[in-house]
Every structure is written in C-alpha cells, then in structure tokens.
Write a protein that holds these residues in place. Sequence first.
Motif, PDB file in Angstrom:
ATOM      1  N   THR A  96      44.178  31.965  52.476  1.00 25.00           N
ATOM      2  CA  THR A  96      43.124  32.769  53.033  1.00 25.00           C
ATOM      3  C   THR A  96      42.650  32.235  54.533  1.00 25.00           C
ATOM      4  OG1 THR A  96      42.437  32.853  50.809  1.00 25.00           O
ATOM      5  CG2 THR A  96      40.848  33.690  52.615  1.00 25.00           C
ATOM      6  N   THR A  97      42.536  31.073  54.643  1.00 32.86           N
ATOM      7  CA  THR A  97      41.934  30.356  55.834  1.00 32.86           C
ATOM      8  C   THR A  97      42.968  30.768  57.168  1.00 32.86           C
ATOM      9  OG1 THR A  97      41.056  28.354  54.815  1.00 32.86           O
ATOM     10  CG2 THR A  97      41.427  28.231  57.040  1.00 32.86           C
ATOM     11  N   HIS A 125      32.309  31.796  52.906  1.00 32.33           N
ATOM     12  CA  HIS A 125      32.888  30.529  52.828  1.00 32.33           C
ATOM     13  C   HIS A 125      33.211  30.097  54.356  1.00 32.33           C
ATOM     14  CE1 HIS A 125      36.273  27.702  52.536  1.00 32.33           C
ATOM     15  NE2 HIS A 125      36.188  27.645  50.949  1.00 32.33           N
ATOM     16  N   SER A 127      35.533  29.259  55.872  1.00 29.09           N
ATOM     17  CA  SER A 127      36.804  29.737  56.538  1.00 29.09           C
ATOM     18  C   SER A 127      36.579  31.325  56.882  1.00 29.09           C
ATOM     19  CB  SER A 127      38.089  29.680  55.465  1.00 29.09           C
ATOM     20  OG  SER A 127      37.746  30.366  54.323  1.00 29.09           O
ATOM     21  N   ASN A 177      32.320  32.256  46.407  1.00 27.43           N
ATOM     22  CA  ASN A 177      32.818  31.119  45.651  1.00 27.43           C
ATOM     23  C   ASN A 177      32.018  30.211  45.057  1.00 27.43           C
ATOM     24  OD1 ASN A 177      32.662  30.408  48.316  1.00 27.43           O
ATOM     25  ND2 ASN A 177      33.217  28.410  47.841  1.00 27.43           N
ATOM     26  N   ASP A 202      37.621  38.869  52.617  1.00 30.49           N
ATOM     27  CA  ASP A 202      38.126  37.679  52.062  1.00 30.49           C
ATOM     28  C   ASP A 202      38.112  37.835  50.512  1.00 30.49           C
ATOM     29  OD1 ASP A 202      38.418  35.092  50.786  1.00 30.49           O
ATOM     30  OD2 ASP A 202      36.677  34.210  52.041  1.00 30.49           O
ATOM     31  N   GLN A 205      38.477  34.807  46.205  1.00 33.05           N
ATOM     32  CA  GLN A 205      37.745  34.562  44.780  1.00 33.05           C
ATOM     33  C   GLN A 205      37.973  35.870  43.809  1.00 33.05           C
ATOM     34  OE1 GLN A 205      36.895  31.813  43.375  1.00 33.05           O
ATOM     35  NE2 GLN A 205      36.962  30.647  45.330  1.00 33.05           N
ATOM     36  N   SER A 225      44.636  33.718  48.753  1.00 26.00           N
ATOM     37  CA  SER A 225      45.443  32.520  48.575  1.00 26.00           C
ATOM     38  C   SER A 225      46.065  32.379  47.146  1.00 26.00           C
ATOM     39  CB  SER A 225      44.563  31.175  48.660  1.00 26.00           C
ATOM     40  OG  SER A 225      43.766  31.267  49.698  1.00 26.00           O
ATOM     41  N   HIS A 227      47.222  29.664  45.614  1.00 23.42           N
ATOM     42  CA  HIS A 227      46.763  28.966  44.561  1.00 23.42           C
ATOM     43  C   HIS A 227      45.675  29.385  43.771  1.00 23.42           C
ATOM     44  CE1 HIS A 227      43.402  27.163  46.684  1.00 23.42           C
ATOM     45  NE2 HIS A 227      43.894  27.545  47.960  1.00 23.42           N
ATOM     46  N   LYS A 228      44.774  30.128  44.100  1.00 25.91           N
ATOM     47  CA  LYS A 228      43.513  30.468  43.297  1.00 25.91           C
ATOM     48  C   LYS A 228      44.057  31.635  42.208  1.00 25.91           C
ATOM     49  CE  LYS A 228      40.324  29.459  46.998  1.00 25.91           C
ATOM     50  NZ  LYS A 228      39.705  28.247  46.411  1.00 25.91           N
TER      51      LYS A 228
END
Length: 408
Positions: A96-97, A125, A127, A177, A202, A205, A225, A227-228
């Motif tokens: 995401t960043t 966030h 980011s 988040n 974004d 989440q 992202s 990984h989430k």
Amino acid sequence: MSGGFDVERVRKDFPILRQRIHGKPLAFLDSAASAQKPTPVIEAMSRFYESDYANIHRGVYELAERATLAFEGAREKVRRFLNAGEAREIVFVRGTTEAINLVAQAWGREHVATGDEILITHMEHHSNIVPWQLLCQEKRAELRVAPVDDRGALRMDQFEKLFSPRTKIVAVTHVSNALGTVNPVREIVRLAHERGVPVLVDGAQAVPHGRVDVRALDCDFYAFSGHKVFGPSGIGVLYGKAGILERMPPYQGGGEMILSVSFEETAYKGIPYRFEAGTPDIAGAVGLGAAIDYVTALDAGAVAAHERELLDHATDRLSKVAGLRFIGTAPQRIAVVSFVLDGVHPHDVGTILDREGVAVRAGHHCAQPLMDRFGIPATVRASFALYNTKADVDALVAGLHKVREVFG
Ligand code: PLP
C-alpha cells in the motif's frame, strides 16, 4: 462452528496458530498489522520456487514462460478480486505504501501546483499522509484534513465543506487501521466526482474483511497490501482506472518498463508495465494469487458474520474490564478494538498479554495525528481475522485481568 462458518477447519489451514507461546495457546490478535498465512499460500510459493522459477517477461525458455504465466495469472486473479475491468489496470507494487507514493509522485507531480489542495482525513495511516506531505512541500500545495467525531467516524458534513476549486485529489482510507471505522467510500467518491476530483482509496484494512468492487465504488485508485490479506509481504497492488494510468508518466525508471532506450531518448511500455521497473516479487505475486484463491473460496457472508460475532463478544467482555476505555466506537466498524486502560501504559499491557500467549499491538498504529485527536499517545489494539475464536477474546480478557492484578 457458527452460522455455517467452521472456524476450527479454517484454523487447520494456518500452521503457525498451532504453537504455544510462553506455554500458553497462541491468541493472535494482530492481523491488522499483518495476517498469518494459510498452507495453500505457503505451498504455492515453495512449489513455484521448486519447479517454475525464472525471471519473467524476458526469457525464451520454458521456465521463463511458466514464471511469466504464473505472474500474469496472479494479475488476472487480482483483477477479478477487485472486479476491475482490465488486467492492465492492476499494477504490482511492494504494498500500500508504495502504491500511494506512486500516485503522489507520478500523478501528483503532473497535476498538483502551488496553491492547490489535497484532501485527506484525520484517520489516515502515515502512509496516506506523508507521501502527500512530500508532494505538498515540493509543490507548495496544501494538505486539508477532514475531522472525525468523538466516536471515530468521519464528519461527512465537514468533509464536504473542505472541497474548494483548488482540490486536486481526495485520498481516504476505506477502513481505519487504528479504530476499525469503515468510511462511506461510495459517497465520498460521488461527492468528489461531482466536483471533478479523483479519489484514491487506501484499502489495506478493507480487503481482508469483505469483497471490494472498484467499479461499484467508482474510485480512481485503490491500494492494498498482500500481507494483510493472508498473502506474503513485499507484494501489493495499485488499481488505477486505465484512462488515468495511461496518462501518467513513469514512477521509477529501469528495466522492464521500457520499449527502447538510447542515451538520447527512452520510450516507455504501456500500462501496467510502465510502473513496474525492475524485477518484481515474482513468487510474492504467485503467493498473493493463492491467497486470493483462498479467501474467495470462503463464504464471504459467513466470514463477515463470524467476525461480527467476535467483535460483539469482545465489546461485551471488554466493557466489563475495570478502567478500560474504548477508542473508536463508530457505528460502521470491522473487527478491531482499540482501547486504553486507566493508569497503565499500552506497552505494559502488551508485554503482560504476551506472557499469556496473547499477541496484540500497542502503540500509535502509524496514526499519530489520530492519537493526538483523542489526546492519547497510544492504544492497545486487538484485531481479528477469520481464524480467530471467542476463546482468543476470552484469553485477551483474562490477560487484562492479570494486568489489573499487577497494576491495581
Ligand atoms: N494503510 C493502512 C490503513 C494500513 O493499515 C497500513 C498498514 O498497517 C498501510 C496503509 C501500509 O501498508 P504497508 O506497510 O503494507 O505498505
């Protein structure tokens, strides 16, 4: 088993959850920071490394062909996952960043000038704050911030008032988040588009907790992202409407993103490759594709109902802990509870909970302006995913009673 959702069966897919921490069963309540990985994701990645790995888009040999097909296959899975119209609207990034930095730099540099405004919210966030701040500093533009109310919901009346003829883009989180607040993104997009302003969402989440349809939202950019959403770290996605991406200059220069290079002139590839300079996280994309297969095979309604039950159970039990104050009680929320305990620093809470096998996040959650809004430096955050159980909630609550015993 609750509401047709068999959480015990799901838990068997996540090998990491089987272990004990400090002799106690692991209650992993930090999925908002990063989610655990199911066996199909782990296996898809090792299988890819064992049998199909090579660099992509370049080789003429069999392995390069297979790796390219796997990488582009993952792009198509992401397209379907977000219901984007075309695979070329899916740009692979680190997360995401990077997706937000890409838009702030490649789109922002062309469209934002001195005196222009970028509209974000108080619950972003870092980011989704800092990349815009960097752009504002460079262009001498202004960052405008829509406030949140005492429950942590966006003040839509105020949000609308912050538009001006100088507003160039809206960047807003789908889900907070730190608080779990779900923003009315469809409405935000409508308000922005009425004024001809594009919207970046974004989605870091949001994607782990329900189906996202970028065409129904009608947003211009959507970032998340891997990984989430139970995939690997190091891979993420920027969705952008083709018409906008096509008009954007490159973000980074290098291999993979060019058609031809000479010292005088370089011609760039079309989208999405123009934005994918260098060798990407190839196995990461394969893992993300497997994660998408995993979540989309589950009944989304049943997962949502299960997470809702966890949130209700947690809210009920935590409200009985002496001196506990919730931070963030917006009516529209995902399964995240943020709180402070009277007289105890969140880090101390987190450390004691760890001794009980309970993993929570204690800190500012990369949302310092939001913490300032509530007049606190940090919270304890328990975030739930589809593999959590009521027993995890009960372990958290029992751990908090231990904290009370220590601190009085
Ligand atoms: N946006 C939100 C709402 C997040 O929760 C996070 C991560 O916690 C990010 C952006 C940044 O994600 P990443 O670190 O994967 O780039």
